[in-house]
Design a protein around this motif. Structure first.
Motif, PDB file in Angstrom:
ATOM      1  N   TYR A 113      -4.559 -44.902   7.125  1.00 20.95           N
ATOM      2  CA  TYR A 113      -5.381 -45.947   7.734  1.00 20.95           C
ATOM      3  C   TYR A 113      -6.580 -45.384   8.490  1.00 20.95           C
ATOM      4  CZ  TYR A 113      -1.775 -49.220   6.366  1.00 20.95           C
ATOM      5  OH  TYR A 113      -0.906 -49.987   5.619  1.00 20.95           O
ATOM      6  N   SER A 114      -6.424 -44.228   9.120  1.00 15.05           N
ATOM      7  CA  SER A 114      -7.566 -43.661   9.840  1.00 15.05           C
ATOM      8  C   SER A 114      -8.657 -43.251   8.855  1.00 15.05           C
ATOM      9  CB  SER A 114      -7.141 -42.461  10.701  1.00 15.05           C
ATOM     10  OG  SER A 114      -6.582 -41.434   9.914  1.00 15.05           O
ATOM     11  N   PHE A 115      -8.275 -42.673   7.721  1.00  7.51           N
ATOM     12  CA  PHE A 115      -9.293 -42.274   6.744  1.00  7.51           C
ATOM     13  C   PHE A 115      -9.857 -43.483   5.992  1.00  7.51           C
ATOM     14  CE2 PHE A 115      -8.048 -38.035   7.709  1.00  7.51           C
ATOM     15  CZ  PHE A 115      -9.129 -37.243   7.347  1.00  7.51           C
ATOM     16  N   TYR A 116      -9.063 -44.550   5.884  1.00  9.10           N
ATOM     17  CA  TYR A 116      -9.637 -45.769   5.318  1.00  9.10           C
ATOM     18  C   TYR A 116     -10.720 -46.314   6.250  1.00  9.10           C
ATOM     19  CZ  TYR A 116     -10.485 -50.588   4.291  1.00  9.10           C
ATOM     20  OH  TYR A 116     -11.128 -51.771   4.045  1.00  9.10           O
ATOM     21  N   HIS A 117     -10.447 -46.326   7.558  1.00 11.98           N
ATOM     22  CA  HIS A 117     -11.444 -46.799   8.522  1.00 11.98           C
ATOM     23  C   HIS A 117     -12.673 -45.882   8.526  1.00 11.98           C
ATOM     24  CE1 HIS A 117      -8.811 -49.879   9.847  1.00 11.98           C
ATOM     25  NE2 HIS A 117      -7.945 -49.076  10.431  1.00 11.98           N
ATOM     26  N   MET A 118     -12.447 -44.584   8.330  1.00  7.12           N
ATOM     27  CA  MET A 118     -13.579 -43.661   8.216  1.00  7.12           C
ATOM     28  C   MET A 118     -14.413 -43.984   6.988  1.00  7.12           C
ATOM     29  SD  MET A 118     -12.145 -39.883   9.255  1.00  7.12           S
ATOM     30  CE  MET A 118     -13.678 -39.131   8.717  1.00  7.12           C
ATOM     31  N   GLU A 119     -13.752 -44.276   5.878  1.00 10.44           N
ATOM     32  CA  GLU A 119     -14.471 -44.614   4.647  1.00 10.44           C
ATOM     33  C   GLU A 119     -15.334 -45.847   4.846  1.00 10.44           C
ATOM     34  OE1 GLU A 119     -13.555 -44.302   0.016  1.00 10.44           O
ATOM     35  OE2 GLU A 119     -12.123 -45.579   1.068  1.00 10.44           O
ATOM     36  N   SER A 120     -14.779 -46.836   5.533  1.00  5.09           N
ATOM     37  CA  SER A 120     -15.534 -48.052   5.820  1.00  5.09           C
ATOM     38  C   SER A 120     -16.773 -47.735   6.650  1.00  5.09           C
ATOM     39  CB  SER A 120     -14.640 -49.053   6.567  1.00  5.09           C
ATOM     40  OG  SER A 120     -15.314 -50.254   6.808  1.00  5.09           O
ATOM     41  N   CYS A 121     -16.612 -46.851   7.632  1.00  2.01           N
ATOM     42  CA  CYS A 121     -17.731 -46.462   8.491  1.00  2.01           C
ATOM     43  C   CYS A 121     -18.791 -45.686   7.703  1.00  2.01           C
ATOM     44  CB  CYS A 121     -17.210 -45.614   9.648  1.00  2.01           C
ATOM     45  SG  CYS A 121     -18.357 -45.470  11.026  1.00  2.01           S
ATOM     46  N   VAL A 122     -18.355 -44.823   6.796  1.00  2.00           N
ATOM     47  CA  VAL A 122     -19.296 -44.053   5.973  1.00  2.00           C
ATOM     48  C   VAL A 122     -20.076 -44.983   5.040  1.00  2.00           C
ATOM     49  CG1 VAL A 122     -19.470 -42.328   4.120  1.00  2.00           C
ATOM     50  CG2 VAL A 122     -18.021 -41.884   6.099  1.00  2.00           C
ATOM     51  N   THR A 211      -8.070 -55.197  11.470  1.00  2.58           N
ATOM     52  CA  THR A 211      -8.627 -55.582  10.175  1.00  2.58           C
ATOM     53  C   THR A 211      -9.928 -56.363  10.346  1.00  2.58           C
ATOM     54  OG1 THR A 211      -6.420 -55.674   9.182  1.00  2.58           O
ATOM     55  CG2 THR A 211      -8.187 -56.810   8.012  1.00  2.58           C
ATOM     56  N   LEU A 212      -9.903 -57.359  11.239  1.00  2.16           N
ATOM     57  CA  LEU A 212     -11.101 -58.166  11.476  1.00  2.16           C
ATOM     58  C   LEU A 212     -12.219 -57.327  12.087  1.00  2.16           C
ATOM     59  CD1 LEU A 212      -9.524 -61.461  12.884  1.00  2.16           C
ATOM     60  CD2 LEU A 212     -10.503 -61.093  10.619  1.00  2.16           C
ATOM     61  N   PHE A 213     -11.842 -56.414  12.987  1.00  2.00           N
ATOM     62  CA  PHE A 213     -12.846 -55.600  13.670  1.00  2.00           C
ATOM     63  C   PHE A 213     -13.543 -54.650  12.703  1.00  2.00           C
ATOM     64  CE2 PHE A 213     -13.971 -51.636  15.898  1.00  2.00           C
ATOM     65  CZ  PHE A 213     -14.912 -52.139  16.790  1.00  2.00           C
ATOM     66  N   THR A 214     -12.758 -53.894  11.930  1.00  4.13           N
ATOM     67  CA  THR A 214     -13.358 -52.895  11.040  1.00  4.13           C
ATOM     68  C   THR A 214     -14.040 -53.544   9.845  1.00  4.13           C
ATOM     69  OG1 THR A 214     -11.216 -52.608   9.940  1.00  4.13           O
ATOM     70  CG2 THR A 214     -11.779 -51.042  11.678  1.00  4.13           C
ATOM     71  N   VAL A 217     -16.864 -56.264  11.146  1.00  3.74           N
ATOM     72  CA  VAL A 217     -18.059 -55.650  11.737  1.00  3.74           C
ATOM     73  C   VAL A 217     -18.799 -54.805  10.709  1.00  3.74           C
ATOM     74  CG1 VAL A 217     -18.880 -54.000  13.467  1.00  3.74           C
ATOM     75  CG2 VAL A 217     -17.159 -55.690  14.095  1.00  3.74           C
ATOM     76  N   ASP A 218     -18.057 -53.995   9.949  1.00  7.64           N
ATOM     77  CA  ASP A 218     -18.711 -53.111   8.973  1.00  7.64           C
ATOM     78  C   ASP A 218     -19.405 -53.900   7.869  1.00  7.64           C
ATOM     79  OD1 ASP A 218     -17.735 -51.100  10.489  1.00  7.64           O
ATOM     80  OD2 ASP A 218     -16.269 -50.360   9.048  1.00  7.64           O
ATOM     81  N   THR A 223     -24.171 -56.081   5.199  1.00  5.74           N
ATOM     82  CA  THR A 223     -24.891 -57.269   4.734  1.00  5.74           C
ATOM     83  C   THR A 223     -26.293 -57.346   5.339  1.00  5.74           C
ATOM     84  OG1 THR A 223     -22.803 -58.484   4.507  1.00  5.74           O
ATOM     85  CG2 THR A 223     -24.832 -59.795   4.576  1.00  5.74           C
ATOM     86  N   LEU A 224     -26.405 -57.076   6.645  1.00  5.86           N
ATOM     87  CA  LEU A 224     -27.711 -57.089   7.302  1.00  5.86           C
ATOM     88  C   LEU A 224     -28.649 -56.051   6.686  1.00  5.86           C
ATOM     89  CD1 LEU A 224     -26.692 -57.491  11.068  1.00  5.86           C
ATOM     90  CD2 LEU A 224     -27.835 -59.183   9.623  1.00  5.86           C
ATOM     91  N   SER A 225     -28.101 -54.864   6.390  1.00  4.97           N
ATOM     92  CA  SER A 225     -28.915 -53.813   5.769  1.00  4.97           C
ATOM     93  C   SER A 225     -29.453 -54.274   4.421  1.00  4.97           C
ATOM     94  CB  SER A 225     -28.091 -52.532   5.597  1.00  4.97           C
ATOM     95  OG  SER A 225     -27.703 -52.000   6.840  1.00  4.97           O
ATOM     96  N   TYR A 226     -28.589 -54.903   3.620  1.00  2.00           N
ATOM     97  CA  TYR A 226     -29.015 -55.312   2.284  1.00  2.00           C
ATOM     98  C   TYR A 226     -29.915 -56.546   2.297  1.00  2.00           C
ATOM     99  CZ  TYR A 226     -26.747 -51.737  -0.408  1.00  2.00           C
ATOM    100  OH  TYR A 226     -26.442 -50.520  -0.971  1.00  2.00           O
ATOM    101  N   VAL A 227     -29.797 -57.382   3.313  1.00  2.70           N
ATOM    102  CA  VAL A 227     -30.735 -58.496   3.446  1.00  2.70           C
ATOM    103  C   VAL A 227     -32.141 -57.950   3.673  1.00  2.70           C
ATOM    104  CG1 VAL A 227     -31.458 -60.385   4.966  1.00  2.70           C
ATOM    105  CG2 VAL A 227     -29.074 -60.219   4.247  1.00  2.70           C
ATOM    106  N   LYS A 228     -32.256 -56.948   4.559  1.00  2.13           N
ATOM    107  CA  LYS A 228     -33.556 -56.329   4.833  1.00  2.13           C
ATOM    108  C   LYS A 228     -34.064 -55.568   3.601  1.00  2.13           C
ATOM    109  CE  LYS A 228     -32.955 -55.880   9.834  1.00  2.13           C
ATOM    110  NZ  LYS A 228     -34.122 -56.708  10.211  1.00  2.13           N
ATOM    111  N   ILE A 229     -33.139 -54.894   2.891  1.00  2.17           N
ATOM    112  CA  ILE A 229     -33.521 -54.185   1.667  1.00  2.17           C
ATOM    113  C   ILE A 229     -34.046 -55.170   0.626  1.00  2.17           C
ATOM    114  CG2 ILE A 229     -32.588 -52.933  -0.328  1.00  2.17           C
ATOM    115  CD1 ILE A 229     -30.721 -51.471   1.661  1.00  2.17           C
TER     116      ILE A 229
END
Length: 320
Positions: A113-122, A211-214, A217-218, A223-229
Protein backbone atom coordinates in the motif's frame (compact mmCIF):
# COMPACT_ATOMS: atom_id res chain seq x y z
CA UNK A 1 -5.81 -33.50 1.50
CA UNK A 2 -3.19 -30.89 2.60
CA UNK A 3 -5.31 -27.97 1.41
CA UNK A 4 -8.12 -28.92 3.81
CA UNK A 5 -5.66 -29.51 6.62
CA UNK A 6 -4.26 -26.01 6.22
CA UNK A 7 -7.70 -24.46 6.33
CA UNK A 8 -8.72 -26.40 9.39
CA UNK A 9 -5.48 -25.40 11.10
CA UNK A 10 -6.27 -21.78 10.28
CA UNK A 11 -9.72 -22.04 11.83
CA UNK A 12 -8.31 -23.36 15.08
CA UNK A 13 -5.26 -21.12 15.19
CA UNK A 14 -6.45 -19.22 18.24
CA UNK A 15 -3.63 -20.84 20.22
CA UNK A 16 -1.07 -19.16 17.97
CA UNK A 17 -2.29 -15.69 16.99
CA UNK A 18 0.95 -14.97 15.09
CA UNK A 19 0.14 -17.49 12.33
CA UNK A 20 -2.27 -16.80 9.47
CA UNK A 21 -3.20 -18.65 6.28
CA UNK A 22 -3.77 -17.16 2.83
CA UNK A 23 -6.56 -19.04 1.05
CA UNK A 24 -5.55 -18.14 -2.50
CA UNK A 25 -8.69 -17.73 -4.62
CA UNK A 26 -11.67 -19.24 -2.77
CA UNK A 27 -13.83 -21.36 -5.03
CA UNK A 28 -11.10 -21.78 -7.64
CA UNK A 29 -8.64 -23.90 -5.66
CA UNK A 30 -8.78 -26.70 -8.24
CA UNK A 31 -7.68 -24.23 -10.92
CA UNK A 32 -4.77 -22.68 -9.03
CA UNK A 33 -2.17 -24.37 -11.23
CA UNK A 34 -3.84 -23.14 -14.41
CA UNK A 35 -4.39 -19.64 -13.03
CA UNK A 36 -0.71 -19.48 -12.10
CA UNK A 37 0.32 -19.67 -15.79
CA UNK A 38 -0.94 -16.20 -16.84
CA UNK A 39 0.05 -14.76 -13.45
CA UNK A 40 3.60 -16.09 -13.77
CA UNK A 41 3.82 -14.87 -17.38
CA UNK A 42 2.69 -11.37 -16.39
CA UNK A 43 5.13 -11.35 -13.46
CA UNK A 44 8.02 -12.34 -15.76
CA UNK A 45 7.14 -9.62 -18.28
CA UNK A 46 6.87 -7.06 -15.44
CA UNK A 47 10.31 -7.95 -14.04
CA UNK A 48 12.05 -8.00 -17.43
CA UNK A 49 10.28 -4.87 -18.68
CA UNK A 50 10.94 -2.70 -15.64
CA UNK A 51 14.52 -3.87 -15.23
CA UNK A 52 15.16 -3.10 -18.92
CA UNK A 53 13.55 0.31 -18.51
CA UNK A 54 15.73 1.15 -15.49
CA UNK A 55 18.88 -0.08 -17.27
CA UNK A 56 18.14 1.93 -20.42
CA UNK A 57 17.41 5.14 -18.48
CA UNK A 58 20.55 4.70 -16.37
CA UNK A 59 22.94 3.97 -19.24
CA UNK A 60 21.58 6.35 -21.91
CA UNK A 61 22.75 9.93 -21.21
CA UNK A 62 20.11 11.44 -23.52
CA UNK A 63 17.41 10.05 -21.20
CA UNK A 64 18.72 11.87 -18.14
CA UNK A 65 15.77 14.25 -18.15
CA UNK A 66 12.90 14.91 -15.68
CA UNK A 67 10.31 12.87 -17.59
CA UNK A 68 12.56 9.80 -17.62
CA UNK A 69 13.58 10.24 -13.98
CA UNK A 70 9.89 10.06 -13.06
CA UNK A 71 9.53 7.04 -15.34
CA UNK A 72 12.45 5.37 -13.53
CA UNK A 73 10.67 6.00 -10.21
CA UNK A 74 7.54 4.41 -11.67
CA UNK A 75 9.52 1.38 -12.88
CA UNK A 76 11.15 0.89 -9.46
CA UNK A 77 7.77 1.16 -7.70
CA UNK A 78 6.26 -1.37 -10.12
CA UNK A 79 9.12 -3.79 -9.39
CA UNK A 80 8.45 -3.54 -5.65
CA UNK A 81 4.69 -3.98 -6.09
CA UNK A 82 5.01 -7.10 -8.24
CA UNK A 83 7.80 -8.75 -6.20
CA UNK A 84 5.94 -8.11 -2.94
CA UNK A 85 2.86 -10.06 -4.05
CA UNK A 86 3.77 -12.60 -6.71
CA UNK A 87 6.38 -14.88 -5.05
CA UNK A 88 4.01 -15.70 -2.15
CA UNK A 89 1.02 -15.93 -4.49
CA UNK A 90 2.81 -18.39 -6.78
CA UNK A 91 3.99 -20.45 -3.79
CA UNK A 92 0.32 -20.80 -2.80
CA UNK A 93 -0.65 -21.88 -6.31
CA UNK A 94 2.29 -24.25 -6.85
CA UNK A 95 3.17 -25.62 -3.41
CA UNK A 96 0.05 -24.92 -1.34
CA UNK A 97 2.29 -22.82 0.93
CA UNK A 98 -0.43 -20.78 2.62
CA UNK A 99 1.09 -20.06 6.02
CA UNK A 100 2.27 -16.53 6.77
CA UNK A 101 3.21 -14.94 10.08
CA UNK A 102 1.30 -11.89 11.26
CA UNK A 103 4.47 -9.76 11.15
CA UNK A 104 5.24 -10.89 7.59
CA UNK A 105 1.65 -10.09 6.69
CA UNK A 106 2.02 -6.56 8.04
CA UNK A 107 5.33 -6.10 6.18
CA UNK A 108 3.74 -7.23 2.91
CA UNK A 109 0.77 -4.93 3.49
CA UNK A 110 3.08 -1.99 4.28
CA UNK A 111 5.09 -2.37 1.08
CA UNK A 112 2.02 -2.98 -1.08
CA UNK A 113 0.00 0.00 0.00
CA UNK A 114 2.82 2.45 0.67
CA UNK A 115 4.31 1.86 -2.78
CA UNK A 116 0.86 2.09 -4.35
CA UNK A 117 0.45 5.52 -2.72
CA UNK A 118 3.92 6.43 -3.99
CA UNK A 119 2.92 5.40 -7.50
CA UNK A 120 -0.14 7.62 -7.29
CA UNK A 121 2.05 10.53 -6.19
CA UNK A 122 4.53 9.92 -9.02
CA UNK A 123 1.66 9.97 -11.54
CA UNK A 124 0.75 13.43 -10.20
CA UNK A 125 4.39 14.51 -10.65
CA UNK A 126 4.36 13.17 -14.22
CA UNK A 127 1.19 15.16 -14.93
CA UNK A 128 2.95 18.26 -13.60
CA UNK A 129 5.94 17.45 -15.82
CA UNK A 130 3.68 17.33 -18.90
CA UNK A 131 1.96 20.55 -17.82
CA UNK A 132 5.28 22.43 -17.55
CA UNK A 133 6.62 20.92 -20.80
CA UNK A 134 3.53 21.96 -22.81
CA UNK A 135 2.27 25.09 -21.03
CA UNK A 136 5.58 26.63 -19.95
CA UNK A 137 8.31 25.03 -22.10
CA UNK A 138 10.81 27.90 -21.83
CA UNK A 139 11.03 27.46 -18.03
CA UNK A 140 10.98 23.63 -18.09
CA UNK A 141 14.69 23.22 -17.29
CA UNK A 142 14.63 25.81 -14.50
CA UNK A 143 11.44 24.53 -12.84
CA UNK A 144 12.13 20.77 -12.94
CA UNK A 145 15.73 20.67 -11.74
CA UNK A 146 17.36 17.53 -10.34
CA UNK A 147 16.95 18.99 -6.85
CA UNK A 148 13.22 19.50 -7.34
CA UNK A 149 12.80 15.97 -8.73
CA UNK A 150 14.64 14.50 -5.72
CA UNK A 151 12.40 16.49 -3.35
CA UNK A 152 9.29 15.24 -5.16
CA UNK A 153 10.51 11.63 -4.78
CA UNK A 154 11.23 12.20 -1.08
CA UNK A 155 7.82 13.82 -0.57
CA UNK A 156 6.12 10.82 -2.24
CA UNK A 157 7.97 8.41 0.04
CA UNK A 158 7.25 10.46 3.17
CA UNK A 159 3.54 10.71 2.40
CA UNK A 160 3.28 6.97 1.75
CA UNK A 161 4.99 6.07 5.03
CA UNK A 162 2.93 8.55 7.07
CA UNK A 163 -0.27 7.15 5.58
CA UNK A 164 0.62 3.50 6.23
CA UNK A 165 2.09 3.66 9.75
CA UNK A 166 -1.33 4.28 11.40
CA UNK A 167 -2.75 1.30 9.47
CA UNK A 168 -0.17 -1.00 11.04
CA UNK A 169 -0.81 0.36 14.54
CA UNK A 170 -4.58 0.01 14.11
CA UNK A 171 -4.18 -3.61 12.99
CA UNK A 172 -1.76 -4.50 15.78
CA UNK A 173 -4.26 -3.45 18.45
CA UNK A 174 -6.91 -5.87 17.13
CA UNK A 175 -7.39 -9.34 18.68
CA UNK A 176 -7.67 -12.29 16.27
CA UNK A 177 -9.27 -15.02 18.33
CA UNK A 178 -11.26 -16.96 15.72
CA UNK A 179 -10.48 -17.89 12.11
CA UNK A 180 -6.98 -17.03 10.88
CA UNK A 181 -7.72 -17.80 7.24
CA UNK A 182 -7.32 -14.67 5.09
CA UNK A 183 -9.68 -15.05 2.13
CA UNK A 184 -7.23 -13.59 -0.35
CA UNK A 185 -4.01 -14.18 -2.31
CA UNK A 186 -2.11 -11.61 -0.26
CA UNK A 187 -2.56 -9.64 2.97
CA UNK A 188 -5.27 -7.31 1.73
CA UNK A 189 -6.18 -4.77 4.40
CA UNK A 190 -9.94 -5.35 4.64
CA UNK A 191 -9.58 -9.14 4.37
CA UNK A 192 -7.37 -9.06 7.49
CA UNK A 193 -9.61 -6.57 9.34
CA UNK A 194 -12.63 -8.85 8.83
CA UNK A 195 -10.92 -11.59 10.88
CA UNK A 196 -10.73 -9.46 14.03
CA UNK A 197 -13.07 -10.28 16.91
CA UNK A 198 -13.44 -6.65 18.01
CA UNK A 199 -14.89 -3.35 16.83
CA UNK A 200 -13.14 -2.41 13.58
CA UNK A 201 -14.97 0.85 12.88
CA UNK A 202 -11.81 2.91 13.27
CA UNK A 203 -9.94 0.69 10.78
CA UNK A 204 -12.79 0.97 8.27
CA UNK A 205 -13.08 4.76 8.63
CA UNK A 206 -9.34 5.27 8.27
CA UNK A 207 -9.23 2.96 5.23
CA UNK A 208 -11.98 4.95 3.50
CA UNK A 209 -10.30 8.23 4.45
CA UNK A 210 -6.96 7.12 2.99
CA UNK A 211 -8.58 5.97 -0.26
CA UNK A 212 -10.51 9.22 -0.67
CA UNK A 213 -7.50 11.31 0.33
CA UNK A 214 -4.94 9.72 -2.00
CA UNK A 215 -7.08 8.81 -5.00
CA UNK A 216 -9.35 11.86 -4.67
CA UNK A 217 -6.63 14.48 -4.15
CA UNK A 218 -4.22 12.97 -6.68
CA UNK A 219 -6.86 12.60 -9.39
CA UNK A 220 -7.95 16.20 -8.76
CA UNK A 221 -4.41 17.50 -9.35
CA UNK A 222 -4.01 15.28 -12.43
CA UNK A 223 -7.33 16.51 -13.83
CA UNK A 224 -6.40 20.17 -13.23
CA UNK A 225 -3.07 19.63 -15.00
CA UNK A 226 -4.76 18.11 -18.04
CA UNK A 227 -7.44 20.80 -18.19
CA UNK A 228 -4.66 23.40 -18.47
CA UNK A 229 -2.80 21.19 -20.97
CA UNK A 230 -5.95 20.82 -23.07
CA UNK A 231 -6.50 24.57 -23.15
CA UNK A 232 -2.91 25.18 -24.23
CA UNK A 233 -2.95 22.47 -26.90
CA UNK A 234 -6.24 23.69 -28.41
CA UNK A 235 -4.78 27.18 -28.66
CA UNK A 236 -1.97 25.95 -30.92
CA UNK A 237 -2.29 27.05 -34.52
CA UNK A 238 -1.70 23.86 -36.51
CA UNK A 239 -3.19 20.39 -36.16
CA UNK A 240 0.31 18.94 -36.42
CA UNK A 241 1.44 20.86 -33.32
CA UNK A 242 -1.70 19.78 -31.46
CA UNK A 243 -1.18 16.10 -32.29
CA UNK A 244 2.50 16.30 -31.32
CA UNK A 245 1.61 17.83 -27.94
CA UNK A 246 -1.14 15.27 -27.32
CA UNK A 247 1.16 12.37 -28.26
CA UNK A 248 3.54 13.25 -25.41
CA UNK A 249 0.68 12.66 -22.94
CA UNK A 250 -0.69 9.36 -24.29
CA UNK A 251 1.65 7.08 -22.31
CA UNK A 252 0.95 8.93 -19.07
CA UNK A 253 -2.82 8.79 -19.64
CA UNK A 254 -2.57 5.02 -20.22
CA UNK A 255 -0.62 4.63 -16.97
CA UNK A 256 -3.30 6.61 -15.11
CA UNK A 257 -6.08 4.39 -16.47
CA UNK A 258 -4.18 1.20 -15.60
CA UNK A 259 -3.45 2.31 -12.03
CA UNK A 260 -6.74 3.91 -11.03
CA UNK A 261 -9.35 1.86 -12.92
CA UNK A 262 -8.80 -1.42 -10.96
CA UNK A 263 -8.77 0.55 -7.68
CA UNK A 264 -12.09 2.23 -8.43
CA UNK A 265 -13.67 -1.03 -9.63
CA UNK A 266 -12.39 -2.91 -6.59
CA UNK A 267 -13.77 -0.26 -4.21
CA UNK A 268 -17.17 -0.30 -5.94
CA UNK A 269 -17.38 -4.12 -5.90
CA UNK A 270 -16.18 -4.28 -2.29
CA UNK A 271 -18.83 -1.85 -1.03
CA UNK A 272 -21.77 -2.34 -3.40
CA UNK A 273 -21.25 -5.54 -5.36
CA UNK A 274 -22.52 -7.98 -2.75
CA UNK A 275 -23.74 -10.38 -5.45
CA UNK A 276 -20.34 -10.49 -7.18
CA UNK A 277 -18.48 -13.75 -6.56
CA UNK A 278 -15.53 -13.44 -4.11
CA UNK A 279 -13.09 -14.84 -6.65
CA UNK A 280 -13.94 -12.00 -9.09
CA UNK A 281 -13.11 -9.43 -6.42
CA UNK A 282 -9.87 -11.20 -5.48
CA UNK A 283 -8.72 -11.60 -9.10
CA UNK A 284 -9.39 -7.93 -9.79
CA UNK A 285 -7.61 -6.84 -6.60
CA UNK A 286 -4.60 -8.98 -7.54
CA UNK A 287 -4.47 -7.62 -11.09
CA UNK A 288 -4.22 -4.11 -9.73
CA UNK A 289 -0.79 -4.95 -8.35
CA UNK A 290 0.26 -6.83 -11.48
CA UNK A 291 -1.27 -5.22 -14.57
CA UNK A 292 0.35 -1.74 -14.26
CA UNK A 293 3.84 -3.20 -13.55
CA UNK A 294 3.52 -5.36 -16.66
CA UNK A 295 1.96 -2.78 -18.99
CA UNK A 296 3.83 0.43 -18.06
CA UNK A 297 7.19 -0.63 -19.61
CA UNK A 298 5.38 -1.87 -22.73
CA UNK A 299 3.35 1.33 -23.17
CA UNK A 300 6.31 3.65 -22.56
CA UNK A 301 8.60 1.48 -24.67
CA UNK A 302 6.21 1.57 -27.63
CA UNK A 303 5.24 5.25 -27.35
CA UNK A 304 8.63 6.77 -26.44
CA UNK A 305 11.00 6.85 -29.40
CA UNK A 306 14.19 7.34 -27.33
CA UNK A 307 13.45 4.24 -25.24
CA UNK A 308 12.32 2.22 -28.23
CA UNK A 309 15.48 2.99 -30.18
CA UNK A 310 17.74 2.25 -27.20
CA UNK A 311 16.06 -1.09 -26.52
CA UNK A 312 16.39 -2.01 -30.20
CA UNK A 313 20.12 -1.26 -30.07
CA UNK A 314 20.42 -3.24 -26.86
CA UNK A 315 18.75 -6.28 -28.42
CA UNK A 316 20.90 -6.02 -31.55
CA UNK A 317 24.03 -5.85 -29.40
CA UNK A 318 23.04 -9.04 -27.60
CA UNK A 319 22.21 -10.71 -30.88
CA UNK A 320 25.54 -10.02 -32.46
Amino acid sequence: MPRQDNLSDGNSAGSDPSVFFLSGIPGLEAMHIWISIPFCSMFTVAILGNCTLLYVIKTEASLHKPMFYFLAMLAFIDLVLSTTTMPKLLSIFWFNSKEISFNACLVQMFFLYSFYHMESCVLVAMAFDRYVAICNPLRYATILTNSVIAKIGLAALTRAVLIMVPVLFLLRRLPFCQSHVISHCYCEHMAVVKLACANTSLNNIYGIFVTLFTVGVDLTFITLSYVKILRTVLSLASKKEQLKAFSTCVSHLCAILMVYTPVVLTSIIHRFGHQVSPHVHILLATFYFLLPPMMNPIVYGVKTKQIRDRVRLLLRGKKF
